[in-house]
Design a protein around this motif. Structure first.
Motif, PDB file in Angstrom:
ATOM      1  N   THR A 222       0.993  -1.034   0.590  1.00 47.27           N
ATOM      2  CA  THR A 222      -0.049  -0.186  -0.117  1.00 47.27           C
ATOM      3  C   THR A 222       1.146   1.154   0.052  1.00 47.27           C
ATOM      4  O   THR A 222       2.256   0.946  -0.226  1.00 47.27           O
ATOM      5  CB  THR A 222      -1.041   0.234   1.380  1.00 47.27           C
ATOM      6  OG1 THR A 222      -0.356  -0.397   2.242  1.00 47.27           O
ATOM      7  CG2 THR A 222      -1.308  -1.227   1.314  1.00 47.27           C
ATOM      8  N   ILE A 223       0.473   2.731  -0.649  1.00 39.20           N
ATOM      9  CA  ILE A 223       1.100   3.196  -0.618  1.00 39.20           C
ATOM     10  C   ILE A 223       0.438   4.829   0.003  1.00 39.20           C
ATOM     11  O   ILE A 223      -1.025   4.767  -0.850  1.00 39.20           O
ATOM     12  CB  ILE A 223       1.576   3.643  -1.745  1.00 39.20           C
ATOM     13  CG1 ILE A 223       2.606   4.877  -2.130  1.00 39.20           C
ATOM     14  CG2 ILE A 223       0.499   4.188  -2.909  1.00 39.20           C
ATOM     15  CD1 ILE A 223       3.764   5.223  -3.525  1.00 39.20           C
ATOM     16  N   GLY A 224       0.430   5.522   0.598  1.00 37.69           N
ATOM     17  CA  GLY A 224      -0.324   6.498   1.059  1.00 37.69           C
ATOM     18  C   GLY A 224      -1.106   6.644   2.107  1.00 37.69           C
ATOM     19  O   GLY A 224      -1.297   5.512   2.641  1.00 37.69           O
ATOM     20  N   THR A 225      -1.939   7.086   2.615  1.00 39.24           N
ATOM     21  CA  THR A 225      -2.626   7.410   3.793  1.00 39.24           C
ATOM     22  C   THR A 225      -3.782   6.869   3.801  1.00 39.24           C
ATOM     23  O   THR A 225      -4.841   6.428   4.511  1.00 39.24           O
ATOM     24  CB  THR A 225      -3.271   8.984   4.382  1.00 39.24           C
ATOM     25  OG1 THR A 225      -3.287   9.961   3.044  1.00 39.24           O
ATOM     26  CG2 THR A 225      -1.403  10.177   5.024  1.00 39.24           C
ATOM     27  N   LYS A 226      -4.558   6.664   2.204  1.00 38.56           N
ATOM     28  CA  LYS A 226      -6.094   5.521   2.083  1.00 38.56           C
ATOM     29  C   LYS A 226      -5.237   4.591   1.750  1.00 38.56           C
ATOM     30  O   LYS A 226      -6.034   3.570   1.192  1.00 38.56           O
ATOM     31  CB  LYS A 226      -6.500   6.361   1.087  1.00 38.56           C
ATOM     32  CG  LYS A 226      -6.595   7.971   0.839  1.00 38.56           C
ATOM     33  CD  LYS A 226      -7.697   8.769  -0.213  1.00 38.56           C
ATOM     34  CE  LYS A 226      -7.918  10.440   0.033  1.00 38.56           C
ATOM     35  NZ  LYS A 226      -8.110  10.389  -0.887  1.00 38.56           N
ATOM     36  N   GLY A 227      -4.026   4.301   1.669  1.00 35.45           N
ATOM     37  CA  GLY A 227      -3.897   3.282   1.671  1.00 35.45           C
ATOM     38  C   GLY A 227      -4.268   2.496   0.182  1.00 35.45           C
ATOM     39  O   GLY A 227      -4.348   1.277   0.209  1.00 35.45           O
ATOM     40  N   GLN A 228      -3.589   3.011  -0.743  1.00 31.75           N
ATOM     41  CA  GLN A 228      -4.052   2.610  -2.177  1.00 31.75           C
ATOM     42  C   GLN A 228      -3.310   1.898  -2.299  1.00 31.75           C
ATOM     43  O   GLN A 228      -1.966   1.195  -2.296  1.00 31.75           O
ATOM     44  CB  GLN A 228      -3.754   3.892  -3.013  1.00 31.75           C
ATOM     45  CG  GLN A 228      -4.913   5.084  -3.485  1.00 31.75           C
ATOM     46  CD  GLN A 228      -4.305   5.819  -4.130  1.00 31.75           C
ATOM     47  OE1 GLN A 228      -3.169   6.439  -3.795  1.00 31.75           O
ATOM     48  NE2 GLN A 228      -4.779   6.502  -5.035  1.00 31.75           N
TER      49      GLN A 228
END
Length: 149
Positions: A36-42
């Motif tokens: 995952t990447i980013g605060t939204k967990g993409q």
């Protein structure tokens, strides 16, 4: 004569202490690394297609492949560098750092940089890895500096 013998012994020890070529480990059995990447967990997929051990520094590997986040697809090139190795009879752990630079295609292109831990189980009879787990921990920063994850 003694100096020549000592030099030969040192050279032999150096040659035998070389890191084995584990470039196939980074290929992950032709499967992408998923995270995952980013605060939204993409969802992030990293697929390494090419991996070669550096002939001048056996602790470093040159890799290339692609990254995919949503519809953003980018090719990358970079290095994986081993900093530490722990071995037991049936399990090994490799620690190190990575830096993967994507093609510069605008705002959603950048550099992955961080550290990794690679755990594997070694079968001494077959001389093959039976189980492996690779964890990549780090950051991604866009080339223009406007995005950081």
């Amino acid at each position: 004569m003694k100096k020549l013998l000592l030099l030969f012994i040192l050279a032999a020890n150096f040659a035998l202490a070389q890191m084995p070529d584990i470039s196939n480990a980074w290929l992950n059995n032709s499967k992408p690394y998923i995270g995952t990447i980013g605060t939204k967990g993409q969802e992030l997929k990293l697929k390494i297609n090419i991996s070669e051990q550096n002939k001048k520094n056996d602790q470093e590997y040159f890799v290339s492949g692609y990254s995919l986040v949503d519809t953003n697809y980018a090719k990358f090139e970079g290095t994986i560098t081993i900093s530490k190795y722990k071995d037991s009879k049936k399990q090994g752990t490799v620690f190190g750092e990575y830096e993967l630079a994507e093609e510069n295609k605008g705002k959603h292109s950048g550099v992955f940089k961080g550290r990794f831990v690679y755990n594997f189980k070694w079968n001494r009879k077959t001389e093959k890895v039976e189980g492996q787990y690779i964890e990549l921990i780090g950051d991604w920063k866009s080339y223009d500096g406007s995005l950081t994850f």
